[in-house]
Design a protein around this motif. Sequence first.
Motif, mmCIF file in Angstrom:
data_model
loop_
_atom_site.group_PDB
_atom_site.id
_atom_site.type_symbol
_atom_site.label_atom_id
_atom_site.label_comp_id
_atom_site.label_asym_id
_atom_site.label_seq_id
_atom_site.Cartn_x
_atom_site.Cartn_y
_atom_site.Cartn_z
ATOM 1 N N ALA A 3 0.809 -1.215 0.000
ATOM 2 C CA ALA A 3 0.000 0.000 0.000
ATOM 3 C C ALA A 3 0.843 1.266 0.000
ATOM 4 C CB ALA A 3 -0.907 0.025 1.218
ATOM 5 N N VAL A 4 0.388 2.275 -0.735
ATOM 6 C CA VAL A 4 1.016 3.575 -0.627
ATOM 7 C C VAL A 4 0.491 4.247 0.645
ATOM 8 C CG1 VAL A 4 1.466 3.969 -3.051
ATOM 9 C CG2 VAL A 4 -0.783 4.512 -2.109
ATOM 10 N N GLY A 7 -3.123 5.320 1.001
ATOM 11 C CA GLY A 7 -4.042 4.194 1.130
ATOM 12 C C GLY A 7 -4.177 3.785 2.582
ATOM 13 N N VAL A 8 -3.043 3.737 3.290
ATOM 14 C CA VAL A 8 -3.070 3.376 4.698
ATOM 15 C C VAL A 8 -3.948 4.349 5.476
ATOM 16 C CG1 VAL A 8 -1.686 3.147 6.793
ATOM 17 C CG2 VAL A 8 -0.815 2.264 4.631
ATOM 18 N N GLN A 10 -6.368 6.164 4.377
ATOM 19 C CA GLN A 10 -7.786 5.986 4.022
ATOM 20 C C GLN A 10 -8.388 4.811 4.773
ATOM 21 O OE1 GLN A 10 -7.545 5.990 -0.288
ATOM 22 N NE2 GLN A 10 -9.584 6.901 -0.285
ATOM 23 N N VAL A 11 -7.636 3.695 4.805
ATOM 24 C CA VAL A 11 -8.138 2.508 5.496
ATOM 25 C C VAL A 11 -8.311 2.817 6.978
ATOM 26 C CG1 VAL A 11 -7.632 0.117 6.123
ATOM 27 C CG2 VAL A 11 -7.063 0.937 3.851
ATOM 28 N N MET A 12 -7.339 3.539 7.565
ATOM 29 C CA MET A 12 -7.404 3.872 8.985
ATOM 30 C C MET A 12 -8.594 4.790 9.282
ATOM 31 S SD MET A 12 -5.119 2.219 10.656
ATOM 32 C CE MET A 12 -5.397 0.887 9.534
ATOM 33 N N ILE A 157 -3.435 7.516 13.261
ATOM 34 C CA ILE A 157 -2.768 7.183 11.998
ATOM 35 C C ILE A 157 -3.452 7.898 10.834
ATOM 36 C CG2 ILE A 157 -1.974 5.321 10.484
ATOM 37 C CD1 ILE A 157 -2.130 3.430 12.870
ATOM 38 N N MET B 1 -1.791 -3.059 -7.025
ATOM 39 C CA MET B 1 -2.353 -3.897 -5.965
ATOM 40 C C MET B 1 -3.240 -4.986 -6.559
ATOM 41 S SD MET B 1 -3.403 -1.635 -2.671
ATOM 42 C CE MET B 1 -4.255 -0.389 -3.618
ATOM 43 N N ARG B 5 -7.988 -2.837 -1.551
ATOM 44 C CA ARG B 5 -8.303 -2.935 -0.126
ATOM 45 C C ARG B 5 -9.605 -2.237 0.188
ATOM 46 N NH1 ARG B 5 -3.266 -1.094 2.815
ATOM 47 N NH2 ARG B 5 -3.825 0.687 1.569
ATOM 48 N N ALA B 7 -11.214 0.125 2.031
ATOM 49 C CA ALA B 7 -11.651 1.506 1.964
ATOM 50 C C ALA B 7 -11.265 2.183 0.661
ATOM 51 C CB ALA B 7 -11.081 2.277 3.142
ATOM 52 N N LEU B 77 -5.500 -3.894 7.175
ATOM 53 C CA LEU B 77 -4.416 -3.391 6.326
ATOM 54 C C LEU B 77 -3.823 -4.476 5.435
ATOM 55 C CD1 LEU B 77 -2.160 -0.869 8.274
ATOM 56 C CD2 LEU B 77 -3.678 -0.444 6.346
#
Lengths: 495, 106
Positions: A3-4, A7-8, A10-12, A157, B1, B5, B7, B77
Motif C-alpha cells: 500500500a502507498v 491508502g493506509v 484511508q483505510v485507517m 494514523i 495492488m 483494499r 476503503a 491493512l
Amino acid sequence: MSAVRDGVRQVMAWLHGWTGLLLGWVLFVMCLAGTLSVFKPEIGQWMRPEATAKADPVEALATAGRWLAANTKDTTGWYLTAPDDRTNTIEAAYDSGGTFLYRALDPVSGASVARETMGGEFFYRLHFELELPYPWGRMLASLAAAVMLTALITGIIAHRRIFRDYFTFRTGKGQRSWLDGHNALGVLALPFHLMITFTGLITLASVSLPWGVDAAYGENVAAMYAEIAPGVAQRAPTGTKAPLAPLAPMLHEAQRRFGGAPIGRVYVLNPGDSGAVVSVFRADASVVGYMPAEVSFDGATGRMLAEWTENRPAIQTYNTVYGLHMGRFAPALTRWLYFLGGAMLTLTIASGLVLWIVKRRERAPLSLANRILERLNVGVIAGVPLGCVAFLLANRVLPLGIAGRAEAEVSIALWTAAAALVAGAVLPPRLAWPLLFGLTGAGCLVAALSVPLGGTVLILGNLMLLVTAAAFAALVGRQLLPRRATPVRRARAAA
Amino acid sequence: MPVPRAASDSKSQRQGWRYRANIAIRAVTACLGTYAVAALLAAALARTLPMPRVEAVSLSTLLAFLLAPVVPIWAFLAAGPWRALAGVVALSLLLYGVFWVAGPPA
C-alpha cells in the motif's frame, strides 16, 4: 504491504469511523459517567447535605461495624471505605439476606444516613457495569474499551496534520466545523485519552482476560488470590455462630503496622461466623499504586492472621496502571485535569457520532439506517445527561425515609433516560435536540437552587451545575435561532 | 495492488457481494483474532516469563492488552482478507505452541 501511504490513511480513517460508531453510544455513557466519577466523593457530599457530622475514621468504622452487625442478616460480607478529607460518611457495600446494598453510613451513629442515596457510587457503577448484571456489564465495558483503543490509534494514523489541526477551527461550515471540533477535542488531551483507555482496559482484566491466570493456576484460583494479596487471609465460613470482636483494636493495630498511614478500606467477611476475617487495607490516596499494604485479623478473636506490604515489581506495575485509572492519588489540580480530560473525551465521542450523520447528510439524503442512527444519537447524547440530572433532582424530591429510596433514585434516572430515548426516536431531531438539551439545562438550574449554600463542596457543586445549565442554554439558543447570512443548505445541515 | 483494499474501493465496487465478503472476513478476523491472540499471548507468557508465577501473570496480562489495537489494524491493512486471516491464525498457532510446550509452572 504494497500500500502507498495515502491508502493506509484511508483505510485507517474508514476503520476509525466504523469502530467509533460500533460502540460509540456505550462509550459515550462510560466516558460521561467516568468523568463524573472523578468527583465521586464530592457528588456524595452534595447529595447528602445533612450529613455534616465528622468523627475519627477508626471510631467511625468501629461504630459502622456495630450498626451493620445489628442490621444485616445472612450476610457474606461488608466492604467499607473509610471517611477521609473528601468524604464525611463511611461508604458501605454489603450483602443483607442476598441483596447487595450501597449505603453511606453516618460516622457518629453508624446508621445509614436519612437521605439514602448511592450518590457518586451510581456514576461509578454505571461507568464500568452499565447497569447490567455481573459479569455482562463489565464484559461489555471491556469490549468497548478495547474498541476505543483501536479507534484512538486508527484516528491518530488517519490524522494528516495533527499539529496544525490543533489550532484549526472553522465555525459555521457544517461538516468541516464538526470535523475541526472533533479533531481539536481529540488531539488536545490525546495522551490522557490513550492513558485512560488503556488503564481502563486493565482494570477489568480479571473479567475480560483471565487466561494468564488460567495458564499458570488452572482451576486453583484461590491460590492466585492468596499469592496476589498475601495479607488477605482466605477462609470459608464454618457455620458456627460467633460474635465479631470489637473492630477498633484491630484497626489501631493495622494502622500501627502501616507506619501510621491512614486506613483506606476494611473488608469483613462472614461476620457473625467463627470463620470471620477482617482485612484492613492501607489508604492509596497518597500513592499512585493501588493496594499498597494489607493486614488480616481473625474476626472472632481479633488475632492477626496475615500481613503484607506490596513491593513485587510486576504487581506494583499492574497496581500503578490500575491506580492511574482510578486517580485516587490525585491532588485537587490533577483531579480537575482528569475531569477536563474526561469531559473532552466525552465530547470527542459525541462529536464523532454527530459527524457520522452530518458527513452523510451533506452528500445525499440519509438512508433509513442512518436516519435511525441519527435518532439514536439524539436519544443517547441528549438523553443520558438528562437521566443524570434526573438522578440529582430525584435526590432532592423523594421523601426521606421511604423504603428503597436509594434504588428509587436510580430507577428515576434510568426511566428518564429511557423516556428521552423514546422522545429522540419519535420526534424529529430538530425538535428533539433543543427539547432534551433544554430540559437538561433547566434541570441543572433547579438542582443548583435546590439546597441552601454551605460548605465549599456544595458551593462548588452548585456553581458547576450553573455553568452546565448555561452551556446547555447556549446550545439550545444556537439550535433554535437561525443565524443570518447562512446559505440554506448549511442552515439545514447545522439544524 | 492485486486485491483492492476495503476503503480504497470505488463506489461501484462497494455494492457487490465480493466487497461485503471481504469486509466480513476481515471483521471476523479482527474481532475473534484480537481476543484469541491476546488470550494466547497472556497464557504463553504467563508460563514462560522467568519470574514467580503471580508476577508472570501480572506482566503477561499487561502486555497482552497492548496487542488489542494491533490485530484489528492488521486485519484491515493486510493485502487481502484471506491473508489477514492467515496471519492471525499463524500467530495464534505459534503462541499456542509456546503455551503447550512450556506446560504449567511447578
